[in-house]
Motif scaffolding. Structure first.
Motif, PDB file in Angstrom:
ATOM      1  N   THR A 110     -21.780  -2.138  45.076  1.00  0.00           N
ATOM      2  CA  THR A 110     -21.225  -3.079  44.101  1.00  0.00           C
ATOM      3  C   THR A 110     -21.073  -4.445  44.763  1.00  0.00           C
ATOM      4  OG1 THR A 110     -19.983  -1.254  43.115  1.00  0.00           O
ATOM      5  CG2 THR A 110     -19.300  -3.487  42.516  1.00  0.00           C
ATOM      6  N   ALA A 111     -21.264  -5.494  44.025  1.00  0.00           N
ATOM      7  CA  ALA A 111     -21.139  -6.845  44.591  1.00  0.00           C
ATOM      8  C   ALA A 111     -19.690  -7.161  44.934  1.00  0.00           C
ATOM      9  CB  ALA A 111     -21.676  -7.872  43.608  1.00  0.00           C
ATOM     10  N   CYS A 112     -19.514  -7.825  46.075  1.00  0.00           N
ATOM     11  CA  CYS A 112     -18.224  -8.411  46.421  1.00  0.00           C
ATOM     12  C   CYS A 112     -18.394  -9.928  46.396  1.00  0.00           C
ATOM     13  CB  CYS A 112     -17.732  -7.930  47.790  1.00  0.00           C
ATOM     14  SG  CYS A 112     -18.903  -8.172  49.157  1.00  0.00           S
ATOM     15  N   TYR A 113     -17.284 -10.660  46.534  1.00  0.00           N
ATOM     16  CA  TYR A 113     -17.328 -12.108  46.265  1.00  0.00           C
ATOM     17  C   TYR A 113     -16.689 -12.877  47.413  1.00  0.00           C
ATOM     18  CZ  TYR A 113     -19.018 -10.573  41.829  1.00  0.00           C
ATOM     19  OH  TYR A 113     -19.810  -9.981  40.865  1.00  0.00           O
ATOM     20  N   GLY A 114     -17.518 -13.699  48.063  1.00  0.00           N
ATOM     21  CA  GLY A 114     -17.111 -14.412  49.255  1.00  0.00           C
ATOM     22  C   GLY A 114     -15.921 -15.318  49.025  1.00  0.00           C
ATOM     23  N   ASN A 115     -14.931 -15.194  49.921  1.00  0.00           N
ATOM     24  CA  ASN A 115     -13.705 -16.006  49.860  1.00  0.00           C
ATOM     25  C   ASN A 115     -13.034 -15.926  48.492  1.00  0.00           C
ATOM     26  OD1 ASN A 115     -14.236 -16.753  52.503  1.00  0.00           O
ATOM     27  ND2 ASN A 115     -15.363 -18.576  51.886  1.00  0.00           N
ATOM     28  N   ARG A 116     -13.248 -14.798  47.817  1.00  0.00           N
ATOM     29  CA  ARG A 116     -12.647 -14.483  46.517  1.00  0.00           C
ATOM     30  C   ARG A 116     -13.099 -15.432  45.401  1.00  0.00           C
ATOM     31  NH1 ARG A 116      -6.253 -12.821  45.514  1.00  0.00           N
ATOM     32  NH2 ARG A 116      -6.747 -10.913  44.382  1.00  0.00           N
ATOM     33  N   ARG A 117     -14.259 -16.023  45.585  1.00  0.00           N
ATOM     34  CA  ARG A 117     -14.782 -16.947  44.580  1.00  0.00           C
ATOM     35  C   ARG A 117     -15.830 -16.237  43.731  1.00  0.00           C
ATOM     36  NH1 ARG A 117     -16.350 -22.229  47.916  1.00  0.00           N
ATOM     37  NH2 ARG A 117     -17.395 -22.655  45.924  1.00  0.00           N
ATOM     38  N   LEU A 120     -19.660 -16.582  44.170  1.00  0.00           N
ATOM     39  CA  LEU A 120     -20.266 -16.289  45.475  1.00  0.00           C
ATOM     40  C   LEU A 120     -20.429 -14.787  45.679  1.00  0.00           C
ATOM     41  CD1 LEU A 120     -18.410 -18.864  47.788  1.00  0.00           C
ATOM     42  CD2 LEU A 120     -20.705 -19.038  46.816  1.00  0.00           C
ATOM     43  N   GLY A 121     -21.071 -14.146  44.705  1.00  0.00           N
ATOM     44  CA  GLY A 121     -21.260 -12.704  44.767  1.00  0.00           C
ATOM     45  C   GLY A 121     -22.423 -12.297  45.652  1.00  0.00           C
ATOM     46  N   PHE A 122     -22.274 -11.173  46.332  1.00  0.00           N
ATOM     47  CA  PHE A 122     -23.348 -10.615  47.160  1.00  0.00           C
ATOM     48  C   PHE A 122     -23.037  -9.145  47.432  1.00  0.00           C
ATOM     49  CE2 PHE A 122     -20.054 -12.063  50.026  1.00  0.00           C
ATOM     50  CZ  PHE A 122     -19.987 -11.101  51.019  1.00  0.00           C
ATOM     51  N   TYR A 123     -24.057  -8.404  47.804  1.00  0.00           N
ATOM     52  CA  TYR A 123     -23.861  -7.025  48.240  1.00  0.00           C
ATOM     53  C   TYR A 123     -23.609  -7.025  49.742  1.00  0.00           C
ATOM     54  CZ  TYR A 123     -25.255  -5.599  43.595  1.00  0.00           C
ATOM     55  OH  TYR A 123     -25.288  -5.423  42.237  1.00  0.00           O
ATOM     56  N   TYR A 124     -22.815  -6.062  50.173  1.00  0.00           N
ATOM     57  CA  TYR A 124     -22.320  -6.083  51.554  1.00  0.00           C
ATOM     58  C   TYR A 124     -23.443  -6.248  52.580  1.00  0.00           C
ATOM     59  CZ  TYR A 124     -20.183  -4.462  55.911  1.00  0.00           C
ATOM     60  OH  TYR A 124     -19.754  -4.353  57.214  1.00  0.00           O
ATOM     61  N   ASP A 125     -24.562  -5.569  52.362  1.00  0.00           N
ATOM     62  CA  ASP A 125     -25.655  -5.658  53.332  1.00  0.00           C
ATOM     63  C   ASP A 125     -26.417  -6.987  53.258  1.00  0.00           C
ATOM     64  OD1 ASP A 125     -26.996  -5.272  50.967  1.00  0.00           O
ATOM     65  OD2 ASP A 125     -28.038  -3.447  51.565  1.00  0.00           O
ATOM     66  N   GLN A 126     -26.026  -7.852  52.314  1.00  0.00           N
ATOM     67  CA  GLN A 126     -26.665  -9.160  52.180  1.00  0.00           C
ATOM     68  C   GLN A 126     -25.784 -10.304  52.681  1.00  0.00           C
ATOM     69  OE1 GLN A 126     -27.253  -9.210  47.898  1.00  0.00           O
ATOM     70  NE2 GLN A 126     -29.419  -8.683  48.115  1.00  0.00           N
ATOM     71  N   LYS A 127     -24.722  -9.974  53.373  1.00  0.00           N
ATOM     72  CA  LYS A 127     -23.736 -11.009  53.711  1.00  0.00           C
ATOM     73  C   LYS A 127     -24.345 -12.193  54.455  1.00  0.00           C
ATOM     74  CE  LYS A 127     -20.994 -11.004  57.221  1.00  0.00           C
ATOM     75  NZ  LYS A 127     -19.964 -10.791  58.259  1.00  0.00           N
TER      76      LYS A 127
END
Length: 321
Positions: A110-117, A120-127
């Motif tokens: 599932t996508a997470c969002y950098g600095n809670r923005r 700025l969504g990305f999948y963990y392996d794409q950080k």
């Protein structure tokens, strides 16, 4: 040297001013009742007065809870409540491996969002790729809508033992304020970034009385950002901590409460603990390993300010998947 000290001082002052302005803006535009609570709840006498007004008998509610249906084994509800009352902290509310596995699988798919923005969504392996494309450094990355999309988290927030602990500690029917799940990354972060990532000593004012449950979803040692709590600090604070509520240095907090009160919390994936967030606490910035943690919060009132619900229309990916 003097320039660096001046820059650090100015950065801290700016962070305090920004925090204060943002609090008023958020409260006045979203929930003035929440803003009023945050002013009254600073003071112990205010918290006691309001919680006594809202106190209700939970006997019938607790009787209706079937603790045998809890997924949390070896958790004594009364012991947890006793330790929260005395120390503001209880360690050892651990998740079974299959729950940890399900939540971690959700986090990695599932996508997470950098600095809670939310843009700025990305999948963990794409950080790394997401940081390069967005020209941003991610200190943390949050997940949104966890109770909607992750059955294990939804089940956990309704776990009978968590509800019983919350009801007994709050002395009323527990209101689920929200969940939060996020990664903390080892980066060279500024003071302002550490404040935004809750990596400086602080205490929360989410209600007149509230409780948070934390669960490590990755192994946490001294290299991966352990949570730190100043045990017993929910009971007393010097006037400067109440009136100014500024970000205090580690040295100031430790000198006031004593080194013996400082608890650094380590544990394997699945290790959990309960905390009264009126205690001074923080996450230590990771140095070498990423940390994934889940937080579930209950209070006497749900102000609709702590949840992780975001409209899907607001959520944008930096990179396609």
């Amino acid at each position: 040297m003097y320039i660096d000290l001046l820059n650090n001082y100015c950065e801290k002052i700016f962070a305090i001013i920004y925090d204060t302005c943002y609090e008023y803006y958020k409260g006045l535009t979203k929930n003035p009742k929440w803003l009023l609570m945050r002013k009254i709840a600073r003071f112990k006498i205010g918290r006691i007065f309001i919680t006594n007004l809202t106190k209700t008998s939970t006997k019938t509610y607790l009787t209706s809870i079937n603790l045998e249906k809890s997924c949390l084994v070896d958790v004594d509800v009364d012991e947890v409540v006793k330790n929260l009352q005395s120390d503001g902290l209880h360690l050892g509310i651990n998740l079974p491996p299959h729950i940890v596995k399900e939540i971690v699988q959700f986090a990695k798919s599932t996508a997470c969002y950098g600095n809670r923005r939310p843009e700025l969504g990305f999948y963990y392996d794409q950080k790394q790729a997401a940081q390069r494309k967005s020209a941003q450094q991610f200190t943390i990355a949050d997940y949104f809508n966890t109770e909607i999309h992750c059955y294990a988290i939804k089940k956990l927030q309704n776990d009978p033992k968590l509800l019983a602990i919350a009801a007994k500690y709050l002395n009323t029917y527990p209101a689920h304020q929200g969940n939060r799940m996020w990664w903390s990354f080892p980066v060279n972060s500024s003071y302002t970034e550490q404040i935004k990532a809750a990596q400086c000593f602080h205490y929360d004012l989410d209600d007149y009385k509230f409780i948070k449950f934390f669960f490590y979803l990755t192994d946490v040692d001294n290299q991966s950002g352990p949570h730190v709590c100043m045990r017993g600090s929910h009971k007393r604070k010097k006037s400067a901590y109440i009136w100014l509520r500024k970000r205090e240095t580690d040295k100031d907090i430790i000198n006031y409460y004593g080194q013996e009160s400082l608890i650094e919390i380590y544990g394997k994936a699945g290790f959990g603990f309960a905390e009264d967030p009126l205690c001074f606490h923080k996450g230590i910035p990771p140095t070498h390993k990423d940390r994934l943690i889940l937080q579930i919060e209950f209070a006497t009132t749900d102000y609709q300010m702590q949840h992780d619900i975001r409209p899907t229309s607001q959520l944008k990916l930096v990179i396609g998947h």
